[in-house]
Design a protein around this motif. Sequence first.
Motif, PDB file in Angstrom:
ATOM      1  N   VAL A 231       0.854  -1.192   0.000  1.00 47.56           N
ATOM      2  CA  VAL A 231       0.000   0.000   0.000  1.00 47.56           C
ATOM      3  C   VAL A 231       0.885   1.236   0.000  1.00 47.56           C
ATOM      4  CG1 VAL A 231      -1.933  -1.141   1.146  1.00 47.56           C
ATOM      5  CG2 VAL A 231      -0.187   0.010   2.527  1.00 47.56           C
ATOM      6  N   LEU A 232       0.291   2.359  -0.307  1.00 56.89           N
ATOM      7  CA  LEU A 232       1.043   3.601  -0.449  1.00 56.89           C
ATOM      8  C   LEU A 232       0.813   4.538   0.733  1.00 56.89           C
ATOM      9  CD1 LEU A 232       0.127   4.379  -4.176  1.00 56.89           C
ATOM     10  CD2 LEU A 232       2.182   3.202  -3.348  1.00 56.89           C
ATOM     11  N   THR A 233       1.828   5.340   1.039  1.00 61.56           N
ATOM     12  CA  THR A 233       1.674   6.410   2.023  1.00 61.56           C
ATOM     13  C   THR A 233       1.487   7.766   1.339  1.00 61.56           C
ATOM     14  OG1 THR A 233       4.084   6.644   2.165  1.00 61.56           O
ATOM     15  CG2 THR A 233       3.011   5.188   3.770  1.00 61.56           C
ATOM     16  N   TYR A 234       1.703   7.815   0.025  1.00 63.35           N
ATOM     17  CA  TYR A 234       1.430   9.016  -0.754  1.00 63.35           C
ATOM     18  C   TYR A 234       1.032   8.581  -2.156  1.00 63.35           C
ATOM     19  CZ  TYR A 234       6.130   8.091  -2.563  1.00 63.35           C
ATOM     20  OH  TYR A 234       7.223   7.487  -3.118  1.00 63.35           O
ATOM     21  N   ASP A 235       0.301   9.440  -2.838  1.00 66.62           N
ATOM     22  CA  ASP A 235      -0.200   9.081  -4.161  1.00 66.62           C
ATOM     23  C   ASP A 235       0.936   9.105  -5.181  1.00 66.62           C
ATOM     24  OD1 ASP A 235      -2.098   8.226  -5.905  1.00 66.62           O
ATOM     25  OD2 ASP A 235      -3.118  10.157  -6.103  1.00 66.62           O
ATOM     26  N   LEU A 236       0.787   8.284  -6.218  1.00 71.83           N
ATOM     27  CA  LEU A 236       1.797   8.189  -7.259  1.00 71.83           C
ATOM     28  C   LEU A 236       1.523   9.168  -8.398  1.00 71.83           C
ATOM     29  CD1 LEU A 236       2.057   4.298  -7.553  1.00 71.83           C
ATOM     30  CD2 LEU A 236       3.745   5.823  -6.516  1.00 71.83           C
ATOM     31  N   PRO A 237       2.569   9.642  -9.058  1.00 74.31           N
ATOM     32  CA  PRO A 237       2.373  10.488 -10.243  1.00 74.31           C
ATOM     33  C   PRO A 237       1.661   9.721 -11.353  1.00 74.31           C
ATOM     34  CG  PRO A 237       4.647  10.592  -9.453  1.00 74.31           C
ATOM     35  CD  PRO A 237       3.990   9.468  -8.718  1.00 74.31           C
ATOM     36  N   GLU A 238       0.944  10.441 -12.199  1.00 73.00           N
ATOM     37  CA  GLU A 238       0.210   9.801 -13.291  1.00 73.00           C
ATOM     38  C   GLU A 238       1.136   9.013 -14.208  1.00 73.00           C
ATOM     39  OE1 GLU A 238      -3.077   9.527 -13.781  1.00 73.00           O
ATOM     40  OE2 GLU A 238      -3.245  10.454 -11.810  1.00 73.00           O
ATOM     41  N   LYS A 239       2.373   9.478 -14.401  1.00 77.73           N
ATOM     42  CA  LYS A 239       3.304   8.763 -15.271  1.00 77.73           C
ATOM     43  C   LYS A 239       3.619   7.374 -14.741  1.00 77.73           C
ATOM     44  CE  LYS A 239       5.763  12.623 -17.430  1.00 77.73           C
ATOM     45  NZ  LYS A 239       7.092  13.249 -17.651  1.00 77.73           N
ATOM     46  N   ILE A 240       3.596   7.226 -13.423  1.00 71.52           N
ATOM     47  CA  ILE A 240       3.829   5.913 -12.823  1.00 71.52           C
ATOM     48  C   ILE A 240       2.577   5.059 -12.942  1.00 71.52           C
ATOM     49  CG2 ILE A 240       4.334   4.695 -10.676  1.00 71.52           C
ATOM     50  CD1 ILE A 240       6.741   6.126 -11.816  1.00 71.52           C
ATOM     51  N   LYS A 241       1.430   5.655 -12.656  1.00 69.16           N
ATOM     52  CA  LYS A 241       0.173   4.896 -12.701  1.00 69.16           C
ATOM     53  C   LYS A 241      -0.107   4.343 -14.097  1.00 69.16           C
ATOM     54  CE  LYS A 241      -2.235   7.528  -9.097  1.00 69.16           C
ATOM     55  NZ  LYS A 241      -3.421   8.362  -8.824  1.00 69.16           N
ATOM     56  N   ASN A 242       0.357   5.035 -15.116  1.00 65.49           N
ATOM     57  CA  ASN A 242       0.036   4.645 -16.477  1.00 65.49           C
ATOM     58  C   ASN A 242       1.109   3.790 -17.133  1.00 65.49           C
ATOM     59  OD1 ASN A 242      -2.501   5.965 -16.609  1.00 65.49           O
ATOM     60  ND2 ASN A 242      -1.448   7.927 -16.828  1.00 65.49           N
TER      61      ASN A 242
ATOM     62  N   VAL B  37       3.868  -2.050  -8.194  1.00 64.40           N
ATOM     63  CA  VAL B  37       4.107  -0.654  -7.849  1.00 64.40           C
ATOM     64  C   VAL B  37       2.878   0.206  -8.145  1.00 64.40           C
ATOM     65  CG1 VAL B  37       5.533   1.377  -8.290  1.00 64.40           C
ATOM     66  CG2 VAL B  37       6.601  -0.889  -8.204  1.00 64.40           C
ATOM     67  N   SER B  38       2.556   0.387  -9.424  1.00 66.80           N
ATOM     68  CA  SER B  38       1.551   1.386  -9.780  1.00 66.80           C
ATOM     69  C   SER B  38       0.121   0.951  -9.511  1.00 66.80           C
ATOM     70  CB  SER B  38       1.700   1.800 -11.250  1.00 66.80           C
ATOM     71  OG  SER B  38       1.525   0.696 -12.114  1.00 66.80           O
ATOM     72  N   GLY B  39      -0.094  -0.328  -9.187  1.00 70.02           N
ATOM     73  CA  GLY B  39      -1.428  -0.793  -8.829  1.00 70.02           C
ATOM     74  C   GLY B  39      -1.745  -0.681  -7.353  1.00 70.02           C
ATOM     75  N   ALA B  40      -0.756  -0.287  -6.567  1.00 72.39           N
ATOM     76  CA  ALA B  40      -0.975  -0.162  -5.123  1.00 72.39           C
ATOM     77  C   ALA B  40      -1.861   1.036  -4.813  1.00 72.39           C
ATOM     78  CB  ALA B  40       0.362  -0.030  -4.398  1.00 72.39           C
ATOM     79  N   LEU B  41      -2.720   0.889  -3.797  1.00 69.85           N
ATOM     80  CA  LEU B  41      -3.602   1.960  -3.354  1.00 69.85           C
ATOM     81  C   LEU B  41      -3.026   2.654  -2.115  1.00 69.85           C
ATOM     82  CD1 LEU B  41      -7.135   0.266  -3.465  1.00 69.85           C
ATOM     83  CD2 LEU B  41      -6.120   1.758  -5.198  1.00 69.85           C
TER      84      LEU B  41
END
Length: 238
Positions: free
Chosen positions: A176-187, A196-200
């Motif tokens: 899980v994440l403690t901070y939100d990911l940048p859109e470039k990582i999510k995509n 990594v990028s699928g973590a909430l």
Amino acid sequence: MSNVSSKEIKEKVKERYANIVNTRSCCGPNNKGTSAFKEGYDHIEGYVASADYNLGCGLPTEHAAMKEGDYVLDLGCGAGNDVFIARSIVGASGKVVGLDMTRDMLKKAEENKSKLGYENVEFVLGEIEDIPLEENRFDVVVSNCVLNLVPNKDKAYQEVYRVLKPTGHFCMSDVVLTYDLPEKIKNRPELYASCVSGALLKEAYIDSIKKAGFTNIEIVKERPIILSDDKLQTALQE
């Protein structure tokens, strides 16, 4: 919210994990980062080295309160690592089912099962968002670093709730994440497949569990992980 399609994510996940089982490597050039998540298994009763691809991020079987005779489901079972450990706990009077959507992983799991000679272990091909098993079947559901790979986590936890007995419970180890990911990582689907990028965010993860109907939710252990993955740096700089 990622703009990558669910289908694209699943295909990338299948590709990555098929590659892992076929090359016996989780940390090659195309699979960096996974080893940072791992906790050691080799001290646990029931451990099978040939089923361990260093893909976990915790030890859910240690906290799952399984007992002899339980029916257990392992989601995203891979080559059977947690399945065989669970089998050592539930014994011959219980049963353990492993579910995975990667055929190559299940083939390896079946090979490991054959060597061990277990008759009360079963491996099933399927997806967590649509578990091909009947409702109210299991006493315990476990999963190790897999739910973050599932695109629709709300649906996944609804399925967990469905297959558990009314008296059942689950124990998941996940990222899980403690901070939100940048859109470039999510995509980046390859980073989704690398856990990594699928973590909430932690709060969103717990909310998804609550929405499925679960109560008495408890976090029994937390461990910080700091990634120095080259792919993360490259994605942020582009």
